[in-house]
Design an enzyme around this catalytic site. Structure first.
Site, PDB file in Angstrom:
ATOM      1  N   TYR A   1       0.899  -1.400   0.008  1.00 23.36           N
ATOM      2  CA  TYR A   1      -0.084   0.055  -0.095  1.00 23.36           C
ATOM      3  C   TYR A   1       1.078   1.289   0.020  1.00 23.36           C
ATOM      4  O   TYR A   1       1.066   1.802   0.987  1.00 23.36           O
ATOM      5  CB  TYR A   1      -1.035  -0.152   1.059  1.00 23.36           C
ATOM      6  CG  TYR A   1      -2.083   0.937   1.132  1.00 23.36           C
ATOM      7  CD1 TYR A   1      -2.671   1.023   0.046  1.00 23.36           C
ATOM      8  CD2 TYR A   1      -2.659   1.494   2.222  1.00 23.36           C
ATOM      9  CE1 TYR A   1      -3.897   1.911  -0.192  1.00 23.36           C
ATOM     10  CE2 TYR A   1      -3.684   2.342   2.306  1.00 23.36           C
ATOM     11  CZ  TYR A   1      -4.437   2.582   1.181  1.00 23.36           C
ATOM     12  OH  TYR A   1      -5.437   3.283   0.817  1.00 23.36           O
TER      13      TYR A   1
ATOM     14  N   ASP B   1      -5.027  -1.824  -0.212  1.00 26.12           N
ATOM     15  CA  ASP B   1      -5.262  -2.022   1.200  1.00 26.12           C
ATOM     16  C   ASP B   1      -5.257  -3.560   1.469  1.00 26.12           C
ATOM     17  O   ASP B   1      -6.449  -4.023   1.233  1.00 26.12           O
ATOM     18  CB  ASP B   1      -6.358  -1.385   1.744  1.00 26.12           C
ATOM     19  CG  ASP B   1      -6.798  -1.518   3.243  1.00 26.12           C
ATOM     20  OD1 ASP B   1      -5.891  -2.200   3.823  1.00 26.12           O
ATOM     21  OD2 ASP B   1      -7.624  -1.077   3.647  1.00 26.12           O
ATOM     22  N   ALA B   2      -4.224  -4.106   1.945  1.00 27.41           N
ATOM     23  CA  ALA B   2      -4.461  -5.735   2.225  1.00 27.41           C
ATOM     24  C   ALA B   2      -5.195  -6.175   3.055  1.00 27.41           C
ATOM     25  O   ALA B   2      -5.799  -7.117   2.994  1.00 27.41           O
ATOM     26  CB  ALA B   2      -2.792  -6.001   2.490  1.00 27.41           C
TER      27      ALA B   2
ATOM     28  N   LEU C   1       2.574  -7.599   7.211  1.00 26.10           N
ATOM     29  CA  LEU C   1       2.188  -6.128   7.527  1.00 26.10           C
ATOM     30  C   LEU C   1       2.478  -5.368   8.606  1.00 26.10           C
ATOM     31  O   LEU C   1       2.570  -6.205   9.887  1.00 26.10           O
ATOM     32  CB  LEU C   1       0.592  -6.222   7.188  1.00 26.10           C
ATOM     33  CG  LEU C   1       0.037  -6.609   5.811  1.00 26.10           C
ATOM     34  CD1 LEU C   1      -1.496  -6.449   6.021  1.00 26.10           C
ATOM     35  CD2 LEU C   1       0.337  -5.619   4.833  1.00 26.10           C
ATOM     36  N   ALA C   2       2.628  -4.085   8.752  1.00 23.48           N
ATOM     37  CA  ALA C   2       2.925  -3.278   9.811  1.00 23.48           C
ATOM     38  C   ALA C   2       2.214  -2.059   9.415  1.00 23.48           C
ATOM     39  O   ALA C   2       2.776  -1.202   8.903  1.00 23.48           O
ATOM     40  CB  ALA C   2       4.330  -3.064  10.011  1.00 23.48           C
TER      41      ALA C   2
ATOM     42  N   TYR D   1       7.187  -3.693  24.940  1.00 22.22           N
ATOM     43  CA  TYR D   1       6.909  -4.353  23.679  1.00 22.22           C
ATOM     44  C   TYR D   1       6.231  -5.860  24.166  1.00 22.22           C
ATOM     45  O   TYR D   1       5.196  -6.012  23.924  1.00 22.22           O
ATOM     46  CB  TYR D   1       8.137  -4.564  23.334  1.00 22.22           C
ATOM     47  CG  TYR D   1       8.180  -4.838  21.606  1.00 22.22           C
ATOM     48  CD1 TYR D   1       8.098  -3.948  20.792  1.00 22.22           C
ATOM     49  CD2 TYR D   1       7.794  -6.160  21.113  1.00 22.22           C
ATOM     50  CE1 TYR D   1       7.974  -3.919  19.537  1.00 22.22           C
ATOM     51  CE2 TYR D   1       7.576  -6.270  19.718  1.00 22.22           C
ATOM     52  CZ  TYR D   1       7.683  -5.186  18.985  1.00 22.22           C
ATOM     53  OH  TYR D   1       7.424  -5.484  17.861  1.00 22.22           O
TER      54      TYR D   1
ATOM     55  N   LYS E   1       1.157 -10.063  19.322  1.00 22.69           N
ATOM     56  CA  LYS E   1       1.871 -11.014  18.636  1.00 22.69           C
ATOM     57  C   LYS E   1       1.772 -12.448  19.367  1.00 22.69           C
ATOM     58  O   LYS E   1       1.574 -13.499  18.754  1.00 22.69           O
ATOM     59  CB  LYS E   1       3.501 -10.855  19.014  1.00 22.69           C
ATOM     60  CG  LYS E   1       3.992  -9.570  18.224  1.00 22.69           C
ATOM     61  CD  LYS E   1       3.718  -9.611  16.915  1.00 22.69           C
ATOM     62  CE  LYS E   1       4.459  -8.338  16.197  1.00 22.69           C
ATOM     63  NZ  LYS E   1       4.081  -8.274  14.659  1.00 22.69           N
TER      64      LYS E   1
END
Length: 394
Positions: free
Chosen positions: A73, A110-111, A138-139, A233, A242
């Site tokens: 994108y 847009d995935a 993707l991020a 994190y 995650k």
């Protein structure tokens, strides 16, 4: 026009077309210098334009000789506004792949959307028939689901505020940052954006359309990191996302059982990204880590890790995983000797010794390279055409 880096906060708002192309060419040259890999032949990379996704596509194409479809994108140049780095990266990749006789096409969209999924499936059916590797890399800061609701991701601790030292990216001095804990809505949003739901939707759509080959493999990328960064994190909102990704990998493996497929999460090493620059503690930790790993001769960027994953972890007689079934490319980062030295430096670092004990320059060099700046052999004082077409863009 002459293109210079323009930094606003943690964001670079410009990118250099020649520098991005050179950066891609150097990654391709690295893979070509290595032994060929008997791996994927037809790969779909979702999030293929920068970082790990781009490196994966390069390793698949130039390491395995694979036909690749990339989904990204990105934005082309507009008037005097440069294109995004990912646009220039994709153009450079496509040109080199096609010049080398490799199949390579890209979809810009847009995935997260059904429209992009359907368009990708149509392309696979028409050109490749099926794919044997699907990489989800993707991020994104936000995701709009089919109902129209938009979720946003945040990088925050959970339960209590986090206060820690970091590098002020403007002054290059040590500072202290405090981040308030995430709300339940923010936790939910981060899981929706960065968790496994959309990965599963992609695989369900691909399998339902009959475009996954027998024995197809799918990968998604994650990061755990050391104790130093866990509060912000691994134990924070991103960590929750995650964990959802890992749970999803098991669900997808069950889904792929009829075609003997498998889903893996690959836990990768810390690298410089635009997003990571905004996370307290991470720029300082990464700068110290780089110093230690470079001294030991085991430092890796995205391309070194992705080639190593294909050649030494994934496409071997038995895939190398940890006790939780994850591929580990953070194995060098989390070595006892590395983390012991990082912790020692972390506890003793101050403004007077920062440049000596941490690779601050290397961190910034990597940051600028993301946008095509600071790359040897590029004349940044020369006029360049910022409008670049992507060959093979669908």
């Amino acid at each position: 026009m002459i293109v210079e880096p323009k930094i606003r906060g943690f964001i670079c708002t410009t990118s250099h077309p020649i520098g991005c192309a050179k950066n891609v060419a150097e990654q391709i040259a690295y893979v070509k210098s290595k032994p060929a890999i008997d791996g994927t032949k037809k790969a779909l990379i979702i999030g293929s334009s920068t970082g790990y996704g781009l490196a994966t596509r390069i390793a698949a194409a130039f390491g395995c000789g694979a036909a690749t479809i990339g989904v990204a994108y990105e934005r082309p140049a507009q008037l005097k506004r440069t294109a995004t780095a990912g646009w220039y990266n994709t153009a450079a990749f496509q040109k080199q792949a096609l010049d080398d006789g490799l199949y390579a096409k890209s979809i810009m969209g847009d995935a997260f959307s059904k429209e992009t999924k359907d368009k990708t499936i149509e392309l696979i059916k028409r050109d490749l028939g099926s794919v044997d590797l699907v990489v989800y890399s993707l991020a994104a800061p936000r995701r709009t689901v089919d109902s129209g609701k938009t979720y946003s991701s945040v990088i925050k601790p959970i339960g209590k505020a986090y206060t820690g030292k970091t590098i002020d990216m403007n002054t290059h001095k040590l500072s202290t940052a405090t981040v308030e804990p995430a709300t339940e809505e923010e936790i939910e949003g981060t899981i929706k954006v960065m968790g496994g739901e959309d990965w599963r939707l992609w695989i369900e759509a691909l399998k339902g359309a009959g475009v996954l080959a027998q024995g197809a493999i799918t990968l998604a990328y994650s990061y755990i990191g050391p104790e130093i960064t866990h509060a912000i994190y691994a134990d924070g909102t991103i960590g929750m996302a995650k964990k959802d990704l890992e749970k999803t990998a098991k669900d997808i493996t069950d889904l792929l059982a009829p075609i003997n497929g498998k889903a893996y999460v690959s836990v990768n090493k810390a690298v410089v990204t635009q997003a990571s620059s905004a996370i307290p503690a991470v720029p300082l930790y990464t700068s110290i880590l780089f110093k230690v790993m470079k001294k030991l001769g085991i430092h890796e960027g995205c391309i070194e890790q992705m080639y190593r994953m294909f050649a030494e972890k994934l496409y071997v007689p038995k895939t190398i995983v940890d006790e939780s079934g994850r591929i580990r490319l953070d194995d060098f980062e989390l070595r006892d000797d590395v983390q012991k030295e990082v912790s020692r430096i972390w506890n003793s670092v101050n403004d007077s010794n920062l440049e000596e004990v941490a690779d601050v320059r290397g961190y910034w060099d990597d940051f600028y390279r993301l946008f095509g700046f600071g790359i040897d052999g590029v004349n940044y004082e020369a006029d360049v055409d910022i409008e670049t077409e992507i060959p093979g863009l669908v």
